[in-house]
Design a protein around this motif. Sequence first.
Motif, PDB file in Angstrom:
ATOM      1  N   GLN A 185     -14.435  -9.601  10.225  1.00 43.19           N
ATOM      2  CA  GLN A 185     -14.029  -9.283  11.592  1.00 43.19           C
ATOM      3  C   GLN A 185     -15.226  -8.741  12.384  1.00 43.19           C
ATOM      4  O   GLN A 185     -15.393  -9.038  13.547  1.00 43.19           O
ATOM      5  N   MET A 194      -8.880  -7.857  -2.793  1.00 41.89           N
ATOM      6  CA  MET A 194      -7.668  -7.163  -3.206  1.00 41.89           C
ATOM      7  C   MET A 194      -6.904  -8.099  -4.126  1.00 41.89           C
ATOM      8  O   MET A 194      -6.944  -9.311  -3.952  1.00 41.89           O
ATOM      9  N   PHE A 242       0.879  -1.174   0.000  1.00 42.12           N
ATOM     10  CA  PHE A 242       0.000   0.000   0.000  1.00 42.12           C
ATOM     11  C   PHE A 242       0.907   1.211   0.000  1.00 42.12           C
ATOM     12  O   PHE A 242       1.410   1.591   1.044  1.00 42.12           O
ATOM     13  N   LYS A 269      -2.356  -9.972   8.515  1.00 42.18           N
ATOM     14  CA  LYS A 269      -3.238 -11.138   8.460  1.00 42.18           C
ATOM     15  C   LYS A 269      -4.490 -10.873   7.627  1.00 42.18           C
ATOM     16  O   LYS A 269      -4.841 -11.638   6.724  1.00 42.18           O
ATOM     17  N   THR A 270      -5.170  -9.754   7.947  1.00 38.27           N
ATOM     18  CA  THR A 270      -6.389  -9.440   7.218  1.00 38.27           C
ATOM     19  C   THR A 270      -6.097  -9.250   5.734  1.00 38.27           C
ATOM     20  O   THR A 270      -6.875  -9.666   4.868  1.00 38.27           O
ATOM     21  N   THR A 271      -4.957  -8.650   5.456  1.00 36.58           N
ATOM     22  CA  THR A 271      -4.602  -8.413   4.061  1.00 36.58           C
ATOM     23  C   THR A 271      -4.499  -9.734   3.303  1.00 36.58           C
ATOM     24  O   THR A 271      -4.995  -9.865   2.182  1.00 36.58           O
ATOM     25  N   HIS A 313      -4.913 -13.273  16.696  1.00 40.72           N
ATOM     26  CA  HIS A 313      -3.672 -12.884  17.368  1.00 40.72           C
ATOM     27  C   HIS A 313      -3.606 -13.547  18.743  1.00 40.72           C
ATOM     28  O   HIS A 313      -2.771 -13.206  19.562  1.00 40.72           O
ATOM     29  N   ALA A 364       2.534  -4.568   3.277  1.00 31.78           N
ATOM     30  CA  ALA A 364       1.718  -5.237   4.294  1.00 31.78           C
ATOM     31  C   ALA A 364       1.993  -6.736   4.310  1.00 31.78           C
ATOM     32  O   ALA A 364       1.913  -7.375   5.355  1.00 31.78           O
ATOM     33  N   ILE A 407       3.987   1.289   2.352  1.00 32.99           N
ATOM     34  CA  ILE A 407       3.909   0.173   3.298  1.00 32.99           C
ATOM     35  C   ILE A 407       3.863  -1.150   2.552  1.00 32.99           C
ATOM     36  O   ILE A 407       3.104  -1.308   1.597  1.00 32.99           O
ATOM     37  N   PRO A 430       0.885 -10.586  15.595  1.00 34.00           N
ATOM     38  CA  PRO A 430       0.422  -9.392  16.309  1.00 34.00           C
ATOM     39  C   PRO A 430      -0.396  -8.484  15.394  1.00 34.00           C
ATOM     40  O   PRO A 430      -0.424  -8.661  14.181  1.00 34.00           O
ATOM     41  N   SER A 431      -1.075  -7.521  15.990  1.00 36.04           N
ATOM     42  CA  SER A 431      -1.908  -6.592  15.242  1.00 36.04           C
ATOM     43  C   SER A 431      -1.082  -5.850  14.176  1.00 36.04           C
ATOM     44  O   SER A 431       0.045  -5.436  14.437  1.00 36.04           O
ATOM     45  N   GLY A 432      -1.644  -5.748  12.992  1.00 35.77           N
ATOM     46  CA  GLY A 432      -0.985  -4.989  11.929  1.00 35.77           C
ATOM     47  C   GLY A 432       0.061  -5.774  11.163  1.00 35.77           C
ATOM     48  O   GLY A 432       0.775  -5.216  10.330  1.00 35.77           O
ATOM     49  N   CYS A 433       0.168  -7.096  11.387  1.00 37.17           N
ATOM     50  CA  CYS A 433       1.230  -7.853  10.729  1.00 37.17           C
ATOM     51  C   CYS A 433       0.832  -8.281   9.323  1.00 37.17           C
ATOM     52  O   CYS A 433       1.632  -8.855   8.596  1.00 37.17           O
TER      53      CYS A 433
HETATM   54  N1  LIG Z   1      -6.387  -0.494   2.389  1.00 37.51           N
HETATM   55  C1  LIG Z   1      -5.208  -0.219   2.991  1.00 37.51           C
HETATM   56  N2  LIG Z   1      -4.528   0.915   2.664  1.00 37.51           N
HETATM   57  C2  LIG Z   1      -3.359   1.204   3.260  1.00 37.51           C
HETATM   58  N3  LIG Z   1      -2.770   0.446   4.198  1.00 37.51           N
HETATM   59  C3  LIG Z   1      -3.393  -0.680   4.576  1.00 37.51           C
HETATM   60  C4  LIG Z   1      -4.660  -1.064   3.994  1.00 37.51           C
HETATM   61  N4  LIG Z   1      -5.038  -2.224   4.564  1.00 37.51           N
HETATM   62  C5  LIG Z   1      -4.071  -2.543   5.453  1.00 37.51           C
HETATM   63  N5  LIG Z   1      -3.076  -1.625   5.458  1.00 37.51           N
HETATM   64  C6  LIG Z   1      -1.858  -1.673   6.285  1.00 37.51           C
HETATM   65  O1  LIG Z   1      -1.272  -2.928   6.102  1.00 37.51           O
HETATM   66  C7  LIG Z   1      -0.772  -3.431   7.353  1.00 37.51           C
HETATM   67  C8  LIG Z   1      -1.391  -4.763   7.663  1.00 37.51           C
HETATM   68  O2  LIG Z   1      -2.792  -4.587   7.899  1.00 37.51           O
HETATM   69  P1  LIG Z   1      -3.780  -5.800   8.233  1.00 37.51           P
HETATM   70  O3  LIG Z   1      -5.137  -5.238   8.319  1.00 37.51           O
HETATM   71  O4  LIG Z   1      -3.554  -6.888   7.259  1.00 37.51           O
HETATM   72  O5  LIG Z   1      -3.292  -6.220   9.696  1.00 37.51           O
HETATM   73  P2  LIG Z   1      -3.878  -7.339  10.651  1.00 37.51           P
HETATM   74  O6  LIG Z   1      -2.766  -8.308  10.839  1.00 37.51           O
HETATM   75  O7  LIG Z   1      -5.163  -7.856  10.141  1.00 37.51           O
HETATM   76  O8  LIG Z   1      -4.090  -6.523  11.991  1.00 37.51           O
HETATM   77  P3  LIG Z   1      -5.266  -6.649  13.107  1.00 37.51           P
HETATM   78  O9  LIG Z   1      -4.919  -7.802  13.955  1.00 37.51           O
HETATM   79  O10 LIG Z   1      -5.120  -5.362  13.833  1.00 37.51           O
HETATM   80  O11 LIG Z   1      -6.557  -6.768  12.377  1.00 37.51           O
HETATM   81  C9  LIG Z   1      -1.072  -2.381   8.384  1.00 37.51           C
HETATM   82  O12 LIG Z   1       0.099  -1.604   8.588  1.00 37.51           O
HETATM   83  C10 LIG Z   1      -2.149  -1.534   7.760  1.00 37.51           C
HETATM   84  O13 LIG Z   1      -2.015  -0.206   8.183  1.00 37.51           O
END
Ligand SMILES: Nc1ncnc2c1ncn2[C@@H]1O[C@H](COP(=O)(O)OP(=O)(O)OP(=O)(O)O)[C@@H](O)[C@H]1O
Lengths: 298, 270, 357
Positions: free
Chosen positions: C83, C54, C14, C43-45, C193, C19, C17, C38-41
């Motif tokens: 979620q 995506m 992104f 996973k959701t992506t 997490h 991701a 970043i 951990p949060s932000g690693c």
């Molecule tokens: N649409 C987007 N645009 C820009 N950055 C994004 C987007 N989606 C995710 N990110 C960034 O990508 C990184 C990973 O995000 P992701 O949502 O995959 O984390 P996660 O592991 O699911 O976290 P959580 O446990 O908090 O849900 C983060 O730094 C987030 O800020």
Amino acid sequence: MRAVLEPALRRYGAPLTVTLLVMSAAWVLLMIALPQLLMVDYSLRPMLPPSKLGGPEDVHTLRNYGTLWSNAIHLGIFLKTVWGSALVTAVTLALSYPMAFYLAQVAPKRKLPTLVLMLVVPFWINEILRTFAWYIILAYNGPLNALLVGLGVWAEPVRLLGGDGGVIAGMVYVYVLFMVLPIYNAIETLDRHQIEAAHDLGAGWIAIHRRIVVPHAKPGIAVGCIMTFMLAAGSYAVPALLGGPQSRWFTEIIYNWFFEGGNWNQGAAYAFILLVLCVGFILLMMRLFRVGLTDIAR
Amino acid sequence: MTAAGLRRLMTRAYLVVFFGYLFLPLGIMAAATFNASRFPTVTPWRGFTLDWFRVLAEDLRMWQALGTSLLVGAAVVAVAVPLGIAAALLLDRLHGRARTLLYAVMVSPLLTPGIIIGISTLVFWKQWFGVTGGLFLTVVAQSSFIATYAMLMALARLQRFDTSLEEAALDLGASHWQAFRRITLPYLMPAAYSSALIAFLQSFENYNTTLFVRGVETTLTIYIATKVRTGLTPAVNALSLVLIALTVLGAVAYEIMRRREARAAEHRAP
Amino acid sequence: MSRDVALDRVTMRFGAITAVRDVSLTIGAGEFFSFLGPSGCGKTTILRMISGFMEPTSGAIRIGGQDMRGIGPNKRPTALIFQNLALFPLMTVGENIGFGLEVRGVPKVERHSAVQRLLDLVALPDAADKRVTELSGGQRQRVAIARALAVEPSVLLLDEPLSALDLKLRQHMRAELRAIQRRTGVTFIYITHDQGEALTMSDRIAVMNHGVIEQVGDGASIYDHPDTAFVAAFVGEANRFAGTVAEVADGIAALDTPVGRLLGRNPRGLRPGDRAVLFVRPERMREDGAENALAARVSHCDFEGAFVTAVLETADGVRLQVHTPHRGGALPFPPESAARVGFCAGDAVVLPPGDAA
Ligand SMILES: Nc1ncnc2c1ncn2[C@@H]1O[C@H](COP(=O)(O)OP(=O)(O)OP(=O)(O)O)[C@@H](O)[C@H]1O
Ligand SMILES: [Mg+2]
């Protein structure tokens, strides 16, 4: 173009996005932008009989705009419209500010919904009807004359209709709510504690309003002034009903060019001048109160 | 008397004067309906009558004008509400410069004097399509700014929309169209109803814009204005009274609806 | 019919970043696979790329061998549990569950029986006509699962589905999810997490950090044989000692640390002179110090019923945790007493310092 539309395509898919695009374009282009542009183009051409359209005389010229300068009566009416609208704006502001402040900060919470409803309801009533109400009040044999004669303010009934005074009084009445509501909305978001804190620090009421309430209400005041000025300057109904031949408004001149003088080109030029006046006022207010377009359209 | 007591008294006086200023003229106009005078006034009072309602009911041109107004209002609702909603849906998915520019253009009709909207519409359709004033142009000109209200209301509601609902629908196999029809559109319906009401009232009461594009058509508002200038009788007051009563009912209903909706939104938010 | 999911060098950026960075792995058909991190690693992506919301910046995603590039979320054999669940608030429970079938044109009668079957599966047999807003958190959770299963996906994707529930319900739903997965045989890809969730439910787990997969394996191998310092520190608890490798022999490394020389397994083949960290689980610590003996004072000792957790501090101020099972009798480690503890070299692991959480 594709990059701009990417989020829409993802969300709606191609057929729906195209539909939305076509509908939006129809509105923005056919109903807003092109008509305005064409009106300007039209105002820059001389009025010609159909046989001469496209001929050597069909050229761009500023002659229609020059008319306003050379016609002293029209220029006078234009200037009167400007200052008359400014006066209406100032008077409505003075009338509305205390009401807006009262509603937003002083009125007891329990009564507030009713009070706001009482303000909103007349706002919904047809502008023509509100104007007509003043027509009856101002009539020669009407209640206002009867009252003032009865009180001995003047001995004989006075002609109140057909003059500038009646027009301006009517406009204040008709547009006052466009001032109250935006200012009320703005002051409502002001934290009551700020006023109390200032009071506690020894500020008097004037200082509190000047330093705290008015700065906070700026976007609302700007919106109220813009709407009121625009409505007053562009009003046709009020001067047509409450005014007379001696108190013509600029909009009436424009109407006459179209439907009595039959010179649309000339009318378009005058209309554009009115538009420029309003846009100028908007820009002035935005600059003066440092507010943006998103604050205005809410 | 204490300073606080004086201030309270002055506040009360101001409120009475202000609301008196708002309502007294309407009250006088309404009262004049029942005065048995040939000219609408309350001074002098010549006795109570309901005759002007009969005169009004027998006024054929009034009924025609009412019909025209209803027709135009319905057409404006049918044009402006879908246009406004489509524009809001599009704006909701745009970002940056494109959004700012489009938003500015879409909002501009609210800041343009009504007569200029009428004039530009008249000139444009005459020049490009040879269409002159009439019902069609009345609907077009009114819709051009009434669509802005619909757009703003739909946009406000869309900003509270949880887009993961649309994604969930897609994920379950819905086509984009099905997701839109089953999820997004039902969500927007309350905004659509409110804007339909607003659109109808705005159209019904419009004067400045309609005046320039009406051709030979006469809406009820135009008819009232004409009557005031030529041939004024208390029948016009009777008509005004009826319209005001209807408007007040509509406004109160709308306010109640709006507040209920706002309270529901508050409840839903955590 | 369940299918396998293969990620082949998948990267998602992104703007500045990254991701998800260069992820490759294959998830078997019918497997319960978790992403833990951990949060932000990222996973959701990863989940949103698999479900089609995506497209990866680079790399490929294959489901059942078929490349998914350009295939929209509504055409993929996956179903996602969001979620926030994303139940449709204007529809009843039954309409929610039947939605996927409805848009596929399944006739009403068939739809009804399918909905009822699914409601039975998630133990909500009477909920069909209820509004979504009338349900409790756990019930909504089940409705979301039923709605996703209704379209008979080959792969079910779950994005922290239990995070909004309270502890008791969460534990109950863990067992329930696992049972549903066994019964349906669908490939589950589960994001969390919470290591407890991952360890109890999954066949295999991928531990992620900063968009990178640090290790893939079943619960026991991740817990007992972490590949990286991050995994050792993130999964479970560990005592850690930083130092420099002094000698290596026979898969064992000797590490010079502030508390003396300690021995541990050397799976990464560290060489003398390398900086390293030794990890040892609190439950592998012993009261007698044979190998790797440490002298310490007991700072406090918590009795937790089945076992006892003691916190000790060495003369150099290094804190240690020790778990011992409680077998009756007097509690070990009276506070403020001196104690000798130790651990076998085979129970400890020496890893490069890396990014220890
Ligand atoms: N649409 C987007 N645009 C820009 N950055 C994004 C987007 N989606 C995710 N990110 C960034 O990508 C990184 C990973 O995000 P992701 O949502 O995959 O984390 P996660 O592991 O699911 O976290 P959580 O446990 O908090 O849900 C983060 O730094 C987030 O800020
Ligand atoms: Mg996430």
